[in-house]
Design an enzyme around this catalytic site. Structure first.
Site, short mmCIF file in Angstrom:
data_model
loop_
_atom_site.label_atom_id
_atom_site.label_comp_id
_atom_site.label_asym_id
_atom_site.label_seq_id
_atom_site.Cartn_x
_atom_site.Cartn_y
_atom_site.Cartn_z
N HIS A 144 0.61 -1.21 0.12
CA HIS A 144 -0.04 0.16 0.02
C HIS A 144 0.77 1.38 0.08
O HIS A 144 0.40 2.39 -0.31
CB HIS A 144 -0.91 -0.02 1.34
CG HIS A 144 -0.36 0.11 2.48
ND1 HIS A 144 -0.22 -0.90 3.63
CD2 HIS A 144 -0.05 1.42 3.18
CE1 HIS A 144 0.55 -0.32 4.36
NE2 HIS A 144 0.41 1.17 4.40
N ASP A 180 0.19 -7.50 1.27
CA ASP A 180 0.63 -6.08 1.30
C ASP A 180 2.15 -6.12 1.37
O ASP A 180 2.79 -5.49 2.39
CB ASP A 180 -0.06 -5.62 2.82
CG ASP A 180 0.19 -4.11 2.74
OD1 ASP A 180 0.35 -3.45 1.81
OD2 ASP A 180 -0.24 -3.62 3.95
N SER A 258 4.56 2.37 8.04
CA SER A 258 4.12 1.21 7.36
C SER A 258 5.39 0.80 6.37
O SER A 258 6.06 1.74 5.78
CB SER A 258 3.06 1.55 6.23
OG SER A 258 1.83 1.78 6.94
#
Length: 413
Positions: A144, A180, A258
């Site tokens: 992402h 992811d 992230s």
């Protein structure tokens, strides 16, 4: 006004009785001039006022200098020597020094073309963290974080910033939206590439120390500390697929973390920080990381082919709620099998329907795969994600009332 005025006037001759007005010439009144005394007065006033102002400033300065607490001779205080680092502090310091050069910024940059006589301009649209996977310049991050590049490849590009703040344009090597995860490639001198140490996640225990290093809100190389709060969580990936065996931690994770590493106390990678549970967009002590065992399986696939095959048995499962209503209290039932898929080739069967679409015969009820019990849909997805495409696995199931077992060769999609 006229230049002439008429006023009664008596002649000097007393014998003259004539009282007629006598015309006389009007002359304007002359005003006295401004002599030297007038200007001297202004000079004196200016000197007096300037003196008063100067006296006030000097007096105020003297007043301030005498206020209680002020000391013109004030000097810096002597410092007190600090205590040596305790074992826990030294552990954190050592870990950071060992790992910091492996952690990077991963930025998505929007490139705007100018006119013919202008240089293109760049604007960062999103960013996250990542880490050096190997000495060939491969960087691991979240899917992402780089997803915008897959959607707008013509106007966006990737940029990786190493710990020494040197920046490199990166190429997207492969993505795995279901996990992811993504791998990008940079060309940097090998002496600048410090691959991270890779650990394991299957043997993690709740309560172990956990450290997160990343770039929250763009603040590079920020380290936070916590513990493994829970194991085997399930979160949703960007593709909508469920990621099993996720690590929950209370080490502070915020936007920008992230793709960064979650580490054990030895500085080994145990997970990739991915998301948080929050009511307000900020950290509340509930963060999630993709387990390193998943990372260590998916990343080599991305490096090999640019994509990661998701394990698949070639079946569609029957609705779990309806299955429980039919008084099947455990297991998952096959609704349909894909023609020529792994399950069909092995001989597994789905629900048989009438011409009206009414179930007439139940499908095979799967109760175990590869030696692991399958009680519900969550168990099925968790077990399936651990399988490898091309791997033969035993599948235990119940057909009617008869327990059976077949070997299925795992497919990949």
């Amino acid at each position: 006004m006229s230049d002439y005025d008429y006023t009664p006037r008596r002649r000097r001759d007393e014998d003259d009785d004539d009282d007629r007005p006598v015309r006389r010439r009007f002359r304007p009144e002359e005003r006295p001039g401004r002599g030297p005394a007038y200007y001297a007065l202004f000079v004196v006033l200016g000197v007096v006022i300037g003196g008063l102002v100067l006296w006030g400033v000097i007096g105020l300065a003297k007043f301030r200098g005498t206020r209680p607490g002020l000391d013109p001779s004030a000097q810096p205080r002597e410092t007190t020597p600090g205590a040596p680092l305790d074992a826990e502090e030294q552990e954190a310091v050592t870990l950071f020094e060992r790992v910091r050069d492996s952690v990077v910024n991963v930025d998505v940059v929007l490139v705007r073309q100018g006119r013919l006589d202008e240089q293109p301009t760049e604007q960062q649209t999103s960013g996250g963290s990542g880490f050096v996977w190997d000495a060939e310049g491969r960087i691991v991050t979240n899917y992402h974080v780089v997803a915008d590049v897959t959607k707008r490849p013509d106007v966006t590009q990737l940029r990786v910033v190493l710990a020494d703040r040197s920046a490199y344009t990166a190429q997207l090597l492969g993505t795995a939206p279901d996990s992811d995860l993504a791998v990008v490639q940079i060309s940097a001198p090998k002496d600048k590439l410090k691959p991270i140490a890779v650990g394991t996640s299957a043997d993690l225990k709740v309560g172990q120390k956990a450290y997160a290093i990343g770039n929250p809100f763009g603040l590079s190389l920020t380290m936070t500390k916590g513990m493994v709060s829970s194991l085997n969580r399930i979160i949703e990936s960007p593709s909508g697929a469920r990621i099993p065996k996720v690590i929950q931690t209370d080490a502070a994770i915020n936007p920008g973390n992230s793709g960064g590493p979650l580490l054990d106390k030895s500085g080994r990678l145990i997970g990739v920080n991915t998301s948080i549970a929050t009511p307000n967009g900020g950290n509340v002590g509930i963060g999630f990381a993709v387990p390193v065992d998943t990372v260590n399986r998916v990343v080599p696939e991305l490096i090999q082919s640019g994509r990661s095959l998701r394990p698949d048995l070639g079946v569609k499962l029957y609705d779990e709620r309806r299955l429980r209503q039919a008084r099947y209290d455990h297991g998952v039932m096959i609704d349909r099998v894909a023609p020529n898929g792994p399950a069909a080739k092995a001989g597994l069967r789905g629900v048989q329907y009438s011409s009206r679409g009414v179930p007439e015969q139940p499908g095979d009820l799967i109760v175990a795969i590869n030696g692991q019990t399958v009680n519900d849909m969550e168990d099925y997805e968790r077990v399936l994600r651990d399988l490898k495409p091309g791997e033969p696995v035993p599948v235990k199931f119940v057909r009617g009332t008869k327990p059976m077992e077949l070997t299925v060769t795992v497919g990949g999609v």
